[in-house]
Design a protein around this motif. Structure first.
Motif, PDB file in Angstrom:
ATOM      1  N   THR A 189      53.413  48.196  33.312  1.00 31.39           N
ATOM      2  CA  THR A 189      52.188  47.805  34.008  1.00 31.39           C
ATOM      3  C   THR A 189      51.509  49.037  34.594  1.00 31.39           C
ATOM      4  OG1 THR A 189      53.179  45.687  34.567  1.00 31.39           O
ATOM      5  CG2 THR A 189      51.242  46.328  35.815  1.00 31.39           C
ATOM      6  N   GLY A 199      44.022  52.245  42.017  1.00 35.41           N
ATOM      7  CA  GLY A 199      43.379  51.955  43.285  1.00 35.41           C
ATOM      8  C   GLY A 199      44.277  52.165  44.488  1.00 35.41           C
ATOM      9  N   ARG A 226      48.915  50.533  37.260  1.00 34.46           N
ATOM     10  CA  ARG A 226      48.333  50.169  38.550  1.00 34.46           C
ATOM     11  C   ARG A 226      47.338  51.241  38.977  1.00 34.46           C
ATOM     12  NH1 ARG A 226      51.357  46.262  41.226  1.00 34.46           N
ATOM     13  NH2 ARG A 226      53.258  45.688  40.131  1.00 34.46           N
ATOM     14  N   LYS A 244      45.071  49.958  46.734  1.00 33.66           N
ATOM     15  CA  LYS A 244      45.991  48.833  46.944  1.00 33.66           C
ATOM     16  C   LYS A 244      46.939  48.639  45.757  1.00 33.66           C
ATOM     17  CE  LYS A 244      42.917  46.348  50.004  1.00 33.66           C
ATOM     18  NZ  LYS A 244      42.231  45.085  50.262  1.00 33.66           N
ATOM     19  N   ARG A 245      46.850  49.523  44.769  1.00 37.52           N
ATOM     20  CA  ARG A 245      47.731  49.520  43.598  1.00 37.52           C
ATOM     21  C   ARG A 245      47.690  48.194  42.851  1.00 37.52           C
ATOM     22  NH1 ARG A 245      48.357  54.145  42.019  1.00 37.52           N
ATOM     23  NH2 ARG A 245      50.329  53.703  41.032  1.00 37.52           N
ATOM     24  N   ARG A 246      46.492  47.778  42.484  1.00 44.95           N
ATOM     25  CA  ARG A 246      46.344  46.525  41.750  1.00 44.95           C
ATOM     26  C   ARG A 246      46.614  46.752  40.267  1.00 44.95           C
ATOM     27  NH1 ARG A 246      41.203  46.631  39.353  1.00 44.95           N
ATOM     28  NH2 ARG A 246      39.946  48.322  40.188  1.00 44.95           N
ATOM     29  N   PRO A 247      47.279  45.812  39.595  1.00 49.08           N
ATOM     30  CA  PRO A 247      47.560  45.962  38.164  1.00 49.08           C
ATOM     31  C   PRO A 247      46.297  45.740  37.331  1.00 49.08           C
ATOM     32  CG  PRO A 247      48.474  43.907  38.969  1.00 49.08           C
ATOM     33  CD  PRO A 247      47.922  44.634  40.153  1.00 49.08           C
ATOM     34  N   VAL A 248      46.057  46.603  36.352  1.00 46.56           N
ATOM     35  CA  VAL A 248      44.868  46.477  35.506  1.00 46.56           C
ATOM     36  C   VAL A 248      45.211  46.248  34.043  1.00 46.56           C
ATOM     37  CG1 VAL A 248      43.360  47.822  36.989  1.00 46.56           C
ATOM     38  CG2 VAL A 248      44.684  48.967  35.229  1.00 46.56           C
TER      39      VAL A 248
END
Length: 62
Positions: free
Chosen positions: A33, A37, A35, A39-43
């Motif tokens: 995965t 940003g 990540r 906030k470490r959001r998954p993309v």
């Protein structure tokens, strides 16, 4: 007429076949995965080399 001797090749047993690697399922690639940003959001996911079998797809412990 002389008789000819015919020999057949032995059929390979299931133990002779290579066992697929468990983490990658025999493909040699695993997905990770990605990540981004603050906030470490998954993309999405990225493919990488399997470190258990080093991309061969066979189980090294078998």
């Amino acid at each position: 007429m002389a008789t000819t001797k015919r020999t057949t090749k032995p059929k390979p047993s299931p133990a002779d076949e290579p066992v697929p690697c468990t983490p990658c399922g025999g493909t040699g690639n695993v997905s990770t995965t990605v990540r981004v940003g603050r906030k470490r959001r998954p993309v999405g996911q990225q493919d990488g080399l399997c470190l258990n079998c080093f991309g061969s797809g066979t189980d090294p412990d078998a």
